[in-house]
Write an enzyme that holds these catalytic residues in place. Structure first.
Site, mmCIF file in Angstrom:
data_model
loop_
_atom_site.group_PDB
_atom_site.id
_atom_site.type_symbol
_atom_site.label_atom_id
_atom_site.label_comp_id
_atom_site.label_asym_id
_atom_site.label_seq_id
_atom_site.Cartn_x
_atom_site.Cartn_y
_atom_site.Cartn_z
ATOM 1 N N LYS A 138 0.336 4.145 -0.163
ATOM 2 C CA LYS A 138 -0.340 5.379 0.374
ATOM 3 C C LYS A 138 -0.305 6.706 -0.642
ATOM 4 O O LYS A 138 -0.157 6.505 -1.676
ATOM 5 C CB LYS A 138 0.223 5.648 1.755
ATOM 6 C CG LYS A 138 -0.053 4.435 2.716
ATOM 7 C CD LYS A 138 0.019 4.476 3.926
ATOM 8 C CE LYS A 138 -0.008 3.260 4.856
ATOM 9 N NZ LYS A 138 -0.077 3.313 6.338
ATOM 10 N N HIS A 191 -9.358 1.285 4.908
ATOM 11 C CA HIS A 191 -8.111 1.514 5.718
ATOM 12 C C HIS A 191 -8.335 2.388 6.685
ATOM 13 O O HIS A 191 -9.133 3.238 6.829
ATOM 14 C CB HIS A 191 -7.093 2.090 4.581
ATOM 15 C CG HIS A 191 -5.580 1.847 5.283
ATOM 16 N ND1 HIS A 191 -5.151 3.013 6.232
ATOM 17 C CD2 HIS A 191 -4.840 0.909 5.133
ATOM 18 C CE1 HIS A 191 -4.033 2.621 6.525
ATOM 19 N NE2 HIS A 191 -3.762 1.469 6.005
ATOM 20 N N GLU A 219 -6.632 4.839 7.774
ATOM 21 C CA GLU A 219 -6.552 6.278 7.594
ATOM 22 C C GLU A 219 -7.680 6.828 7.046
ATOM 23 O O GLU A 219 -8.099 7.818 7.113
ATOM 24 C CB GLU A 219 -5.365 6.362 6.762
ATOM 25 C CG GLU A 219 -3.858 6.006 7.533
ATOM 26 C CD GLU A 219 -2.842 5.436 6.794
ATOM 27 O OE1 GLU A 219 -2.845 5.534 5.412
ATOM 28 O OE2 GLU A 219 -1.974 4.994 7.453
ATOM 29 N N ASN A 271 0.934 -1.073 0.007
ATOM 30 C CA ASN A 271 0.120 -0.064 0.152
ATOM 31 C C ASN A 271 0.736 1.247 0.061
ATOM 32 O O ASN A 271 1.503 1.621 0.986
ATOM 33 C CB ASN A 271 -0.857 0.031 1.311
ATOM 34 C CG ASN A 271 -1.655 1.293 1.378
ATOM 35 O OD1 ASN A 271 -1.625 2.225 0.515
ATOM 36 N ND2 ASN A 271 -2.360 1.392 2.635
ATOM 37 N N SER A 292 3.660 -2.335 10.453
ATOM 38 C CA SER A 292 5.245 -2.238 10.746
ATOM 39 C C SER A 292 5.711 -3.793 10.312
ATOM 40 O O SER A 292 6.902 -4.151 11.043
ATOM 41 C CB SER A 292 5.517 -1.664 11.899
ATOM 42 O OG SER A 292 5.215 -0.498 12.389
ATOM 43 N N GLY A 297 2.819 2.266 10.822
ATOM 44 C CA GLY A 297 3.538 3.408 10.760
ATOM 45 C C GLY A 297 4.558 3.861 11.844
ATOM 46 O O GLY A 297 5.060 4.725 11.958
ATOM 47 N N GLU A 337 -5.329 -4.832 10.571
ATOM 48 C CA GLU A 337 -4.023 -3.882 10.734
ATOM 49 C C GLU A 337 -4.545 -3.197 12.117
ATOM 50 O O GLU A 337 -5.181 -2.331 12.338
ATOM 51 C CB GLU A 337 -4.222 -2.746 9.752
ATOM 52 C CG GLU A 337 -4.020 -3.544 8.364
ATOM 53 C CD GLU A 337 -3.352 -2.487 7.276
ATOM 54 O OE1 GLU A 337 -2.251 -2.578 6.914
ATOM 55 O OE2 GLU A 337 -3.955 -1.292 7.289
HETATM 56 P P1 13P Z 1 3.198 0.363 7.728
HETATM 57 O O1 13P Z 1 3.825 -1.000 7.074
HETATM 58 O O2 13P Z 1 3.956 1.618 7.179
HETATM 59 O O3 13P Z 1 3.213 0.504 9.107
HETATM 60 O O4 13P Z 1 1.643 0.563 7.059
HETATM 61 C C1 13P Z 1 0.687 -0.545 7.189
HETATM 62 C C2 13P Z 1 -0.268 0.026 6.675
HETATM 63 O O5 13P Z 1 -1.121 0.744 6.911
HETATM 64 C C3 13P Z 1 -0.675 -1.004 5.334
HETATM 65 O O6 13P Z 1 -1.942 -0.756 4.648
#
Ligand code: 13P
Length: 256
Positions: A11, A96, A98, A9, A214, A174, A168
């Site tokens: 982003k 997601h 976010e 992803n 992560s 992150g 997740e």
């Molecule tokens: P990270 O791998 O940067 O922690 O992000 C995970 C994520 O949100 C994947 O959709």
């Protein structure tokens, strides 16, 4: 029994030029290999055509990070599932954390989007997971149950091949803090139990459940070796060729 899926992803990172470079780098490393699972990248909308060209002829699948909830028409700024399909997309990330947090997206919207993309023949990657405070309060199972229950039973065409789940935990996204393999396994097994209750035993045993938060090359093998972890949804570590290919290698190694 279940093929792994390693999904990047990206982003809001990498425009067409940088996206092409990354995808071409990953594709070059995968060229000629026969993967025992699936590798997917989900670039921003505008980067999709450049990546589609790089992925052509390689075992690298193409996804999107979002889609509109309508077939088309006067919806400024939206992109329909049919348009994504025409651009070569096979998977779309939905729900997601976010988008739950910053766009205030809710279950009704997730249901409309997933029904629409399923109707187009696309696959959904449905994300869910608890916040840090919810875990500290010991409510992670309850939250996961509610997030799955709010959407899965309302999907018209759901099956284990057009729907992938992505657990997740928001506290691991992150932050550099990864769920331990035991924590991931516990929540994935719980998710599978919830899916069995909502959709039936057979769909639950065939549906892939990815871990996200992560995940990196150094922990992928151990996470993906857990019996109910069928791959990962990767943020930061999907933005570098070595890191992303290292995670795919971890998935292959986890198969023994
Ligand atoms: P990270 O791998 O940067 O922690 O992000 C995970 C994520 O949100 C994947 O959709």
């Amino acid at each position: 029994m279940r093929r792994y899926l390693v999904a990047g992803n990206w982003k809001m990172n990498l425009g067409p030029a940088a996206g092409l470079e990354l995808a071409a780098g990953v594709a070059a490393r995968l060229r000629g290999r026969v993967l025992r699972g699936d590798a997917l990248v989900c670039p921003p909308y505008v980067t999709i055509p450049a990546v589609a060209a790089a992925a052509d002829g390689n075992p690298l699948l193409l996804g999107a990070q979002n889609c509109g909830d309508q077939d088309g028409g006067a919806f400024t700024g939206e992109v329909s599932p049919a348009m994504l399909k025409e651009a070569g997309v096979q998977y779309v990330i939905i729900a997601h954390s976010e988008r739950r947090q910053y766009q205030r997206e809710d279950d009704d919207l997730f249901v409309r989007k997933i029904n629409l993309l399923h109707a187009c023949g696309l696959k959904a990657i449905f994300c869910y997971g608890e916040l840090l405070g919810e875990r500290k309060a010991g409510r992670e199972r309850e939250i996961v149950n509610a997030q799955l229950e709010g959407v899965l039973p309302r999907l018209q065409y759901v099956d284990p091949y057009n729907t992938v789940l992505a657990y997740e935990p928001v506290w691991a996204i992150g932050t550099g803090e990864t769920a331990s393999p035991a924590q991931a396994q516990e929540m994935h097994a719980w998710s599978r139990q919830v899916v069995a209750r909502l959709l039936g035993e057979s769909p639950a045993s065939h549906m892939r459940i990815l871990y996200g938060g992560s995940c990196k090359a150094s922990n992928a093998h151990e996470l993906f070796s857990q019996p109910d972890v069928d791959g990962g949804l990767i943020g930061g570590a999907s933005l570098k060729v070595d890191d992303f290919v290292g995670i795919i290698d971890g998935a292959e190694a986890a198969l023994g």
